[in-house]
Structures are given as structure tokens and as C-alpha cells.
Design a protein around this motif. Structure first.
Motif, PDB file in Angstrom:
ATOM      1  N   UNK A  58      11.548  -7.297   2.925  1.00 10.19           N
ATOM      2  CA  UNK A  58      11.132  -5.697   1.958  1.00 10.19           C
ATOM      3  C   UNK A  58      11.702  -6.557   0.288  1.00 10.19           C
ATOM      4  N   UNK A  59      12.958  -6.300   0.236  1.00 10.76           N
ATOM      5  CA  UNK A  59      14.068  -6.007  -0.495  1.00 10.76           C
ATOM      6  C   UNK A  59      13.565  -7.243  -2.015  1.00 10.76           C
ATOM      7  N   UNK A  60      12.739  -8.510  -1.124  1.00 14.58           N
ATOM      8  CA  UNK A  60      13.236  -9.566  -2.317  1.00 14.58           C
ATOM      9  C   UNK A  60      11.156  -9.232  -3.073  1.00 14.58           C
ATOM     10  N   UNK A  61      10.305  -9.051  -1.980  1.00 13.69           N
ATOM     11  CA  UNK A  61       9.036  -8.414  -2.491  1.00 13.69           C
ATOM     12  C   UNK A  61       9.070  -7.240  -3.098  1.00 13.69           C
ATOM     13  N   UNK A  64       5.079  -0.567  -0.920  1.00 12.41           N
ATOM     14  CA  UNK A  64       4.114   0.620  -0.150  1.00 12.41           C
ATOM     15  C   UNK A  64       4.445   0.915   1.307  1.00 12.41           C
ATOM     16  N   UNK A  65       3.922   2.151   1.401  1.00 13.84           N
ATOM     17  CA  UNK A  65       4.037   2.918   2.427  1.00 13.84           C
ATOM     18  C   UNK A  65       5.036   2.495   3.562  1.00 13.84           C
ATOM     19  N   UNK A 119       2.467   6.271  13.789  1.00 13.31           N
ATOM     20  CA  UNK A 119       1.563   7.126  13.216  1.00 13.31           C
ATOM     21  C   UNK A 119       1.006   6.625  12.026  1.00 13.31           C
ATOM     22  N   UNK A 120       1.984   6.008  11.147  1.00 13.46           N
ATOM     23  CA  UNK A 120       0.984   5.518  10.150  1.00 13.46           C
ATOM     24  C   UNK A 120      -0.003   4.286  10.393  1.00 13.46           C
ATOM     25  N   UNK A 121       0.383   2.995  11.464  1.00 13.23           N
ATOM     26  CA  UNK A 121      -0.596   2.348  11.450  1.00 13.23           C
ATOM     27  C   UNK A 121      -2.063   3.531  12.018  1.00 13.23           C
ATOM     28  N   UNK A 122      -2.137   3.926  12.671  1.00 14.09           N
ATOM     29  CA  UNK A 122      -2.638   4.421  13.316  1.00 14.09           C
ATOM     30  C   UNK A 122      -3.943   5.338  11.971  1.00 14.09           C
ATOM     31  N   UNK A 123      -3.542   6.047  11.812  1.00  9.62           N
ATOM     32  CA  UNK A 123      -3.816   6.747  10.353  1.00  9.62           C
ATOM     33  C   UNK A 123      -4.732   5.971   9.755  1.00  9.62           C
ATOM     34  N   UNK A 145      -6.593   9.652   3.700  1.00  8.17           N
ATOM     35  CA  UNK A 145      -6.007  10.220   2.352  1.00  8.17           C
ATOM     36  C   UNK A 145      -5.087  10.104   1.559  1.00  8.17           C
ATOM     37  N   UNK A 146      -3.707  10.882   2.695  1.00  8.80           N
ATOM     38  CA  UNK A 146      -2.428  12.083   2.079  1.00  8.80           C
ATOM     39  C   UNK A 146      -1.154  10.993   2.517  1.00  8.80           C
ATOM     40  N   UNK A 147      -1.897  10.062   2.908  1.00  9.24           N
ATOM     41  CA  UNK A 147      -1.078   9.871   4.054  1.00  9.24           C
ATOM     42  C   UNK A 147      -0.063   9.135   3.534  1.00  9.24           C
ATOM     43  N   UNK A 148      -0.241   8.423   2.124  1.00  3.57           N
ATOM     44  CA  UNK A 148       0.655   7.519   1.121  1.00  3.57           C
ATOM     45  C   UNK A 148       2.031   8.685   0.729  1.00  3.57           C
ATOM     46  N   UNK A 149       1.149   9.301   0.048  1.00  2.69           N
ATOM     47  CA  UNK A 149       2.038  10.637  -0.684  1.00  2.69           C
ATOM     48  C   UNK A 149       3.539  11.128   1.074  1.00  2.69           C
ATOM     49  N   UNK A 150       2.920  11.450   2.068  1.00  2.00           N
ATOM     50  CA  UNK A 150       2.710  11.494   3.118  1.00  2.00           C
ATOM     51  C   UNK A 150       3.995  11.059   3.555  1.00  2.00           C
TER      52      UNK A 150
END
Length: 307
Positions: A35-38, A46-47, A109-113, A128-133
Motif C-alpha cells: 500500500x505504501x509503494x502504491x 484511496x479509502x 461496512x465500507x465494502x457493503x456500502x 456518495x459520502x463514504x469516502x469523506x466519512x
């Protein structure tokens, strides 16, 4: 003879726990490195990557503190009577374990939404708002875990002082009864924290399963390959496997609270063997459910085979 059997059993348990901790740390370190290399290449995360990064860090920290705790309790049990060590190790391992559980629940929860499809206005708003949350959810997970760590610190501090008091006075049963009444509310709070994160995982699995069933029903007449169906199935495998492990983990955590009050070290060590295996096994499942992580792992394995 009985004491020597307990000692040999503890040594064997320590060897198993050490192997599990070593494997779990390497698996989670692999996730963090990829993840750090990416992130360095893209200059952003990303979230999903933010959650996985924090999850990997919390699991490595939990494994480190847990191993030190088990090592000292088996090799040098007198450390329990040293004032700051027991409190700091127990509360730190609790903090990182609760961070691990809550961040894992956030991931489910993130996968589900993100993947589930519902026409409900509130669900669309969350999508719509999950990335900001996500940053706020991770911050909330850290605060809840910190609160649990403080509670455990207070419990171990009072337990140690009570233990020294009734050991010197010899009034064991009266002190034990007083302790059980005093710690009931604290243990209830810790158990509630475990149960709340567990319920979040259950609801995520149920909603995603229902969404998968509806989507499959709609696509029965369509013979073309559906990418949304593949995403549903991949996320469902990850969440269901996590739900099974989380269920066992939840039972083990509750049993740990019970047996720690009864001072049954043998059962506590058996439970600890599973608890140390959980972060590594679930992280391995996450690797094979994430195309980017799986590709990186297969690439490394192919390079090792070539050498």
C-alpha cells in the motif's frame, strides 16, 4: 509435578504463539509495504487503502505487545507485581486489539456500502459520502479503542492493588466478591464494545448478501459477464470468512474476560493461541480478496521460485 506440567505446557504455547506472531507480522507488513509503494507512486491513497494500512499497523502493534505480554507471563511471571509493566502491556494490547476489531468492522461496512445496490435515499447518501466519512470512522475507531484501553488500565491497576491487599490479609473470598461487583460494569463495557463491532460486521454481511441475491435475480436473463456480480461475490467471500473468524474471536474474547477473573491460566493460553492467529489468517484472506495485493504476492512468489 503439576507445576512442571504447567511450565512445559506454557513453553509449548509460547513457541506456537511466537510462530503465529512472526507469520502475522510478516503478512501485515507485506500489506503495509504494498500500500505504501502504491501510495508513493500515485501520491495518494484511496479509502480502501487507508483502512487496510491502519488495519495492518494496528495488527502488527497488537501482535508485538501481546507477544511481550505472553513471554513475560510464562518466562518471568513475577513481572505481574511490577507496578507499571502489567498496566501498560495489558492496556496497550487491548487498545491495538480493539483498533483491529473496529477498523475491521469499518472495512466490512465500507465494502457493503460501496458494492451493495439499494435504492434507499439514506443508503445512496452513504454511498456518495463514504469516502469523506472514512477518516472520521477511523478516528472514531481509535477513540473507542483508546477508551477501552483506559478501562482495562484501570481494571488491572485495581486488580493488582486488590490482589496485594487480600494476599497479605488472607481474606480471599470476601475480596473476590467485592472485586466481581466492582468490575462487573467495566467488563460489561468492554464486552459491549466487542459486541457492537461484531454487530456491525453481521449487518454488513446481511445487507451485502441480500444485495447479491437481488442482483443475481435481476441478472438471470443476462448471459453476459457482470462485473458487479464479481465484485459482490469477491466482497461476500471476504466478509463471510471474516464473519466466521470474528464469531470465534468474539467468543474467545468474552471467554478471556471470564477466565482472567478466575485465574485459569491454561484455558487463557489456549484462547490466546487463537487470538494471535486471527490477525495473520484474516489478513491473508484480505490479500487473496484484493486483486492488487494478490497480484503483488504472486509476483513475489514467482520471483522466489525462479531463484
Amino acid at each position: 509435578s503439576q507445576q512442571s506440567n504447567v511450565t512445559s505446557y506454557g513453553a509449548m504455547a509460547l513457541v506456537i504463539i511466537t510462530l503465529e506472531v512472526f507469520a502475522g507480522m510478516w503478512i501485515n507488513a507485506f500489506i503495509i509495504c504494498v500500500i505504501c509503494v502504491a501510495g508513493v507512486k500515485k501520491k495518494t491513497l484511496n479509502s480502501n487503502e487507508k483502512i487496510l494500512l491502519l488495519l495492518g499497523c494496528s495488527r502488527i502493534s497488537y501482535l508485538c505487545f501481546s507477544w511481550v505480554n505472553y513471554f513475560l507471563s510464562i518466562i518471568y511471571p513475577n513481572y505481574l507485581y511490577v507496578h507499571p509493566i502489567l498496566h501498560l502491556l495489558t492496556s496497550s494490547s487491548t487498545f491495538f486489539n480493539d483498533s483491529n476489531l473496529w477498523v475491521s468492522a469499518c472495512l466490512c461496512g465500507f465494502y457493503c456500502i460501496k458494492i451493495a445496490n439499494f435504492r434507499n435515499r439514506f443508503f445512496i447518501y452513504l454511498k456518495v459520502k463514504i469516502d469523506r466519512m472514512v477518516p472520521w470512522l477511523l478516528l472514531g475507531s481509535g477513540i473507542l479503542a483508546l477508551a477501552m484501553g483506559i478501562v482495562i488500565y484501570d481494571i488491572t491497576k485495581t486488580l493488582q492493588s486488590s490482589n496485594l491487599t487480600f494476599t497479605s490479609k488472607g481474606n480471599f473470598w470476601e475480596s473476590r466478591f467485592t472485586m466481581d461487583k466492582h468490575f462487573f460494569s467495566s467488563f460489561f463495557l468492554v464486552g459491549f464494545g466487542y459486541a457492537a463491532s461484531f454487530m456491525a460486521v453481521i449487518f454488513s454481511a446481511v445487507f451485502l448478501l441480500f444485495s447479491l441475491w437481488r442482483h443475481k435475480h435481476k441478472m438471470q436473463t443476462n448471459s453476459m459477464k457482470d462485473l458487479s456480480m464479481d465484485a459482490h461475490i469477491r466482497a461476500m467471500k471476504s466478509i463471510l470468512s471474516f464473519l466466521v473468524m470474528y464469531s470465534i474471536n468474539f467468543v474467545c474474547l468474552i471467554l478471556t474476560l471470564i477466565y482472567s477473573m478466575r485465574n485459569e491460566n491454561t484455558m487463557t493460553l489456549l484462547i490466546s493461541i487463537y487470538l494471535c492467529a486471527f490477525p495473520g489468517i484474516h489478513s491473508l484472506i484480505l490479500i487473496f480478496s484484493n486483486p492488487k495485493l494478490e497480484k503483488a504476492l504472486l509476483k513475489i512468489l514467482s520471483c522466489v521460485k525462479c531463484e
